[in-house]
Design a protein around this motif. Structure first.
Motif, PDB file in Angstrom:
ATOM      1  N   TYR A 194      27.322 -31.238 -26.298  1.00 44.62           N
ATOM      2  CA  TYR A 194      26.141 -30.521 -25.808  1.00 44.62           C
ATOM      3  C   TYR A 194      26.007 -29.151 -26.468  1.00 44.62           C
ATOM      4  CZ  TYR A 194      23.143 -27.657 -22.966  1.00 44.62           C
ATOM      5  OH  TYR A 194      22.164 -26.783 -22.573  1.00 44.62           O
ATOM      6  N   ILE A 195      27.082 -28.392 -26.505  1.00 43.71           N
ATOM      7  CA  ILE A 195      27.012 -27.034 -27.056  1.00 43.71           C
ATOM      8  C   ILE A 195      26.630 -27.066 -28.537  1.00 43.71           C
ATOM      9  CG2 ILE A 195      28.392 -25.001 -27.655  1.00 43.71           C
ATOM     10  CD1 ILE A 195      29.807 -25.368 -24.921  1.00 43.71           C
ATOM     11  N   LEU A 196      27.181 -28.004 -29.286  1.00 44.63           N
ATOM     12  CA  LEU A 196      26.879 -28.070 -30.718  1.00 44.63           C
ATOM     13  C   LEU A 196      25.477 -28.597 -31.009  1.00 44.63           C
ATOM     14  CD1 LEU A 196      30.238 -29.342 -32.249  1.00 44.63           C
ATOM     15  CD2 LEU A 196      29.304 -27.024 -32.278  1.00 44.63           C
ATOM     16  N   SER A 197      25.044 -29.584 -30.256  1.00 43.96           N
ATOM     17  CA  SER A 197      23.775 -30.242 -30.577  1.00 43.96           C
ATOM     18  C   SER A 197      22.585 -29.740 -29.766  1.00 43.96           C
ATOM     19  CB  SER A 197      23.905 -31.745 -30.347  1.00 43.96           C
ATOM     20  OG  SER A 197      23.965 -32.021 -28.953  1.00 43.96           O
ATOM     21  N   GLY A 198      22.857 -29.274 -28.556  1.00 44.31           N
ATOM     22  CA  GLY A 198      21.766 -28.897 -27.666  1.00 44.31           C
ATOM     23  C   GLY A 198      21.162 -30.092 -26.950  1.00 44.31           C
ATOM     24  N   ASP A 199      21.715 -31.266 -27.166  1.00 40.85           N
ATOM     25  CA  ASP A 199      21.197 -32.487 -26.552  1.00 40.85           C
ATOM     26  C   ASP A 199      21.768 -32.630 -25.139  1.00 40.85           C
ATOM     27  OD1 ASP A 199      20.456 -35.036 -25.774  1.00 40.85           O
ATOM     28  OD2 ASP A 199      21.112 -36.002 -27.635  1.00 40.85           O
ATOM     29  N   PRO A 200      20.940 -32.483 -24.121  1.00 43.70           N
ATOM     30  CA  PRO A 200      21.442 -32.525 -22.745  1.00 43.70           C
ATOM     31  C   PRO A 200      21.938 -33.894 -22.302  1.00 43.70           C
ATOM     32  CG  PRO A 200      19.059 -32.368 -22.753  1.00 43.70           C
ATOM     33  CD  PRO A 200      19.510 -32.223 -24.181  1.00 43.70           C
ATOM     34  N   THR A 201      21.655 -34.941 -23.075  1.00 47.32           N
ATOM     35  CA  THR A 201      22.126 -36.262 -22.663  1.00 47.32           C
ATOM     36  C   THR A 201      23.638 -36.415 -22.812  1.00 47.32           C
ATOM     37  OG1 THR A 201      21.645 -37.268 -24.821  1.00 47.32           O
ATOM     38  CG2 THR A 201      19.906 -37.357 -23.140  1.00 47.32           C
ATOM     39  N   TYR A 202      24.303 -35.443 -23.412  1.00 48.81           N
ATOM     40  CA  TYR A 202      25.770 -35.447 -23.424  1.00 48.81           C
ATOM     41  C   TYR A 202      26.326 -35.144 -22.032  1.00 48.81           C
ATOM     42  CZ  TYR A 202      26.310 -35.677 -28.484  1.00 48.81           C
ATOM     43  OH  TYR A 202      26.309 -36.084 -29.791  1.00 48.81           O
ATOM     44  N   ILE A 203      25.485 -34.596 -21.167  1.00 50.24           N
ATOM     45  CA  ILE A 203      25.907 -34.197 -19.826  1.00 50.24           C
ATOM     46  C   ILE A 203      25.313 -35.167 -18.809  1.00 50.24           C
ATOM     47  CG2 ILE A 203      25.922 -32.319 -18.126  1.00 50.24           C
ATOM     48  CD1 ILE A 203      27.409 -31.683 -20.792  1.00 50.24           C
ATOM     49  N   THR A 204      26.140 -35.621 -17.892  1.00 47.75           N
ATOM     50  CA  THR A 204      25.704 -36.558 -16.863  1.00 47.75           C
ATOM     51  C   THR A 204      24.697 -35.909 -15.907  1.00 47.75           C
ATOM     52  OG1 THR A 204      26.481 -38.017 -15.102  1.00 47.75           O
ATOM     53  CG2 THR A 204      27.657 -35.956 -15.353  1.00 47.75           C
ATOM     54  N   ASN A 205      23.867 -36.747 -15.305  1.00 44.52           N
ATOM     55  CA  ASN A 205      22.972 -36.274 -14.246  1.00 44.52           C
ATOM     56  C   ASN A 205      23.691 -36.185 -12.900  1.00 44.52           C
ATOM     57  OD1 ASN A 205      20.374 -35.670 -15.255  1.00 44.52           O
ATOM     58  ND2 ASN A 205      19.977 -37.847 -15.562  1.00 44.52           N
ATOM     59  N   TYR A 206      24.873 -36.781 -12.831  1.00 44.84           N
ATOM     60  CA  TYR A 206      25.654 -36.795 -11.594  1.00 44.84           C
ATOM     61  C   TYR A 206      25.860 -35.365 -11.092  1.00 44.84           C
ATOM     62  CZ  TYR A 206      29.736 -37.717  -8.594  1.00 44.84           C
ATOM     63  OH  TYR A 206      30.615 -37.793  -7.546  1.00 44.84           O
ATOM     64  N   LYS A 207      25.648 -35.162  -9.817  1.00 40.98           N
ATOM     65  CA  LYS A 207      25.761 -33.852  -9.166  1.00 40.98           C
ATOM     66  C   LYS A 207      24.860 -32.806  -9.828  1.00 40.98           C
ATOM     67  CE  LYS A 207      30.239 -34.207  -6.966  1.00 40.98           C
ATOM     68  NZ  LYS A 207      31.545 -33.595  -6.763  1.00 40.98           N
ATOM     69  N   ASN A 208      23.767 -33.280 -10.427  1.00 42.31           N
ATOM     70  CA  ASN A 208      22.772 -32.399 -11.039  1.00 42.31           C
ATOM     71  C   ASN A 208      23.348 -31.585 -12.210  1.00 42.31           C
ATOM     72  OD1 ASN A 208      20.039 -31.834 -10.992  1.00 42.31           O
ATOM     73  ND2 ASN A 208      20.309 -29.985  -9.768  1.00 42.31           N
ATOM     74  N   ALA A 209      24.427 -32.083 -12.819  1.00 39.14           N
ATOM     75  CA  ALA A 209      25.124 -31.337 -13.872  1.00 39.14           C
ATOM     76  C   ALA A 209      24.231 -31.045 -15.077  1.00 39.14           C
ATOM     77  CB  ALA A 209      26.376 -32.091 -14.318  1.00 39.14           C
ATOM     78  N   ARG A 210      23.368 -31.980 -15.428  1.00 41.62           N
ATOM     79  CA  ARG A 210      22.502 -31.772 -16.600  1.00 41.62           C
ATOM     80  C   ARG A 210      21.548 -30.604 -16.374  1.00 41.62           C
ATOM     81  NH1 ARG A 210      19.927 -37.072 -18.678  1.00 41.62           N
ATOM     82  NH2 ARG A 210      22.133 -37.494 -19.029  1.00 41.62           N
ATOM     83  N   SER A 211      21.004 -30.507 -15.195  1.00 42.03           N
ATOM     84  CA  SER A 211      20.117 -29.377 -14.882  1.00 42.03           C
ATOM     85  C   SER A 211      20.901 -28.076 -14.787  1.00 42.03           C
ATOM     86  CB  SER A 211      19.390 -29.619 -13.563  1.00 42.03           C
ATOM     87  OG  SER A 211      18.511 -30.701 -13.677  1.00 42.03           O
ATOM     88  N   ILE A 212      22.075 -28.157 -14.213  1.00 41.60           N
ATOM     89  CA  ILE A 212      22.914 -26.962 -14.048  1.00 41.60           C
ATOM     90  C   ILE A 212      23.291 -26.371 -15.401  1.00 41.60           C
ATOM     91  CG2 ILE A 212      25.198 -26.175 -13.278  1.00 41.60           C
ATOM     92  CD1 ILE A 212      24.860 -28.175 -10.910  1.00 41.60           C
ATOM     93  N   VAL A 213      23.708 -27.218 -16.336  1.00 40.04           N
ATOM     94  CA  VAL A 213      24.172 -26.714 -17.631  1.00 40.04           C
ATOM     95  C   VAL A 213      23.037 -26.059 -18.415  1.00 40.04           C
ATOM     96  CG1 VAL A 213      23.862 -28.743 -19.136  1.00 40.04           C
ATOM     97  CG2 VAL A 213      25.826 -27.229 -19.473  1.00 40.04           C
ATOM     98  N   ARG A 214      21.812 -26.450 -18.131  1.00 44.87           N
ATOM     99  CA  ARG A 214      20.670 -25.899 -18.870  1.00 44.87           C
ATOM    100  C   ARG A 214      20.168 -24.580 -18.284  1.00 44.87           C
ATOM    101  NH1 ARG A 214      16.603 -30.563 -20.229  1.00 44.87           N
ATOM    102  NH2 ARG A 214      16.120 -29.211 -21.981  1.00 44.87           N
ATOM    103  N   ARG A 215      20.812 -24.079 -17.249  1.00 44.61           N
ATOM    104  CA  ARG A 215      20.427 -22.787 -16.665  1.00 44.61           C
ATOM    105  C   ARG A 215      20.697 -21.628 -17.617  1.00 44.61           C
ATOM    106  NH1 ARG A 215      22.932 -23.437 -10.631  1.00 44.61           N
ATOM    107  NH2 ARG A 215      21.546 -25.131  -9.971  1.00 44.61           N
ATOM    108  N   LEU A 216      21.675 -21.809 -18.482  1.00 46.01           N
ATOM    109  CA  LEU A 216      22.020 -20.764 -19.451  1.00 46.01           C
ATOM    110  C   LEU A 216      21.863 -21.308 -20.861  1.00 46.01           C
ATOM    111  CD1 LEU A 216      25.282 -19.182 -17.994  1.00 46.01           C
ATOM    112  CD2 LEU A 216      22.973 -18.269 -17.899  1.00 46.01           C
ATOM    113  N   GLU A 217      21.696 -20.397 -21.781  1.00 42.84           N
ATOM    114  CA  GLU A 217      21.644 -20.776 -23.190  1.00 42.84           C
ATOM    115  C   GLU A 217      23.038 -21.210 -23.640  1.00 42.84           C
ATOM    116  OE1 GLU A 217      18.891 -20.938 -25.054  1.00 42.84           O
ATOM    117  OE2 GLU A 217      17.725 -20.294 -23.309  1.00 42.84           O
ATOM    118  N   ARG A 218      23.083 -22.063 -24.632  1.00 47.97           N
ATOM    119  CA  ARG A 218      24.368 -22.561 -25.128  1.00 47.97           C
ATOM    120  C   ARG A 218      25.244 -21.440 -25.669  1.00 47.97           C
ATOM    121  NH1 ARG A 218      23.062 -26.272 -29.478  1.00 47.97           N
ATOM    122  NH2 ARG A 218      21.154 -25.090 -29.583  1.00 47.97           N
TER     123      ARG A 218
END
Length: 88
Positions: free
Chosen positions: A44-68
Motif C-alpha cells: 500500500y505505501i509503495l503503490s498507493g493502491d488501497p486494495t492491499y488493505i482489507t476492508n475488515y474492521k474498516n481498515a481500508r478507510s482508516i489507512v486512507r485518513r493520512l497520506e502515505r
C-alpha cells in the motif's frame, strides 16, 4: 530555494500519534484476516493502491485518513529510534 539547499519536512505531533494508531489498527485487521500485515502495508505505501488493505474492521478507510508519506515517516521514526546505536 536553490538546488543546493535542503528542504525541511515536518509532521505535527497530532498527525504522528494518529499515524501510530492507524498503523497498529490496520496491522491487527490484516493479521486477523490471515494476511502478512507487513507485506500488505508495504504494498500500500509503495503503490498507493488501497486494495492491499482489507476492508475488515474498516481498515481500508482508516489507512486512507493520512497520506502515505505520513505513515512512512512514523515507520522510519520508530525504526531509527529503536535501532540506532549511536549516541544522540
Amino acid at each position: 530555494m536553490g538546488i543546493n539547499e535542503t528542504m525541511m519536512f515536518k509532521v505535527d505531533n497530532e498527525k504522528e500519534n494518529e499515524a501510530k494508531e492507524i498503523l497498529v489498527s490496520v496491522h491487527q485487521a490484516l493479521k486477523e484476516k490471515g494476511y502478512n500485515p507487513i507485506n500488505q502495508m508495504v504494498g500500500y505505501i509503495l503503490s498507493g493502491d488501497p486494495t492491499y488493505i482489507t476492508n475488515y474492521k474498516n481498515a481500508r478507510s482508516i489507512v486512507r485518513r493520512l497520506e502515505r508519506d505520513e505513515l512512512l515517516e512514523e515507520v522510519l521514526k520508530f525504526y531509527l529510534e529503536n535501532h540506532n546505536n549511536e549516541p544522540e
